[in-house]
Design an enzyme around this catalytic site. Structure first.
Site, PDB file in Angstrom:
ATOM      1  N   HIS A 106       0.834  -1.178   0.089  1.00 11.46           N
ATOM      2  CA  HIS A 106      -0.023   0.060   0.022  1.00 11.46           C
ATOM      3  C   HIS A 106       0.885   1.304  -0.087  1.00 11.46           C
ATOM      4  CE1 HIS A 106      -2.851   2.992   1.412  1.00 11.46           C
ATOM      5  NE2 HIS A 106      -3.778   2.372   0.790  1.00 11.46           N
ATOM      6  N   GLU A 154      -3.423   2.588  -7.679  1.00 11.13           N
ATOM      7  CA  GLU A 154      -3.622   3.769  -6.723  1.00 11.13           C
ATOM      8  C   GLU A 154      -2.551   4.961  -7.054  1.00 11.13           C
ATOM      9  OE1 GLU A 154      -6.585   2.546  -2.894  1.00 11.13           O
ATOM     10  OE2 GLU A 154      -4.462   3.055  -2.690  1.00 11.13           O
TER      11      GLU A 154
END
Length: 232
Positions: A106, A154
């Site tokens: 992430h 992302e």
């Protein structure tokens, strides 16, 4: 077929894939995390969807005890060592706590690409599903070569902004979907906060979507999640 194979197939073959990252928000800690998980369960049941939830490590066990097939639990990260690794998160520990998969790489927990490969292998060795985040299409392609079950694109500059990648960079989603092998489920996140963002992402070919603060920090998280899932 093993239990892990059955879980993997059920996660990947039921589209769209929806994931909620609880991060470490105060609103998603302890009993508050349990309440959010319960909301996810109700919405998932209502719309006959599956909503993956990724709580903090300390909340995995009790949330997993209550979770149903409609709300599988993921860890937010794993390390690859078992044994003399104080402070690490072992894949065995999250498996025993009830997590069926893990997030990896992430934007808030970045890893060198060689470490991404190690952790994907560690997850596989323990029968866990990997959702690997990537901040560019190039990184998506590198990660896909290691065989994770899912990749979430992302762009880091949009994370937490409320400006969705499906609105700001739709052509990049199209490119991401075209270039990453369909053997890997392709999700998008970063800034998704309303039904329009969800619809656009799916129209562009994404297999699923993820959200965090738009749900966890909402005054009425049930209403927000209902709107997002209804758009799927």
């Amino acid at each position: 077929m093993s239990d892990s194979d059955s879980t993997r197939n059920s996660l990947l073959n039921r589209l769209p894939i929806i994931i909620i990252n609880f991060k470490t928000y105060e609103e998603a800690t302890g009993e508050r995390a349990v309440r959010l998980a319960q909301i996810c369960g109700k919405v998932a049941t209502k719309f006959r969807k599956r909503i993956i939830i990724a709580p903090q490590f300390t909340d995995i066990y009790r949330i997993a005890q209550e979770a149903s097939a409609s709300t599988p639990v993921f860890a937010q990260h794993i390390d690859d060592g078992i044994g003399k690794f104080t402070g690490s998160i072992s894949p065995l520990a999250v498996r025993e706590a009830g997590a069926v998969g893990t997030l990896l790489n992430h934007s808030e927990r970045r890893l060198p690409i060689e470490e991404v490969e190690k952790r994907i292998k560690a997850a596989k060795a323990h029968g866990r599903v990997s959702l690997c985040f990537a901040d560019s299409i190039e990184e998506s392609l590198k990660s896909a070569a290691f065989g994770p079950e899912m990749i979430a694109y992302e762009p880091p500059e949009l994370v937490g902004t409320g400006i969705s990648v499906s609105t700001a960079k739709p052509s990049q989603i199209t490119d991401f979907v075209k270039r990453v092998t369909p053997k890997v489920r392709r999700l998008v996140g970063a800034g998704i906060s309303n039904a329009g963002d969800v619809r656009k992402a799916l129209e562009l070919g994404a297999d699923g979507w993820g959200v965090s603060s738009a749900f966890t920090k909402a005054k009425d998280p049930g209403r927000i999640l209902t709107e997002l899932v209804a758009a799927s």
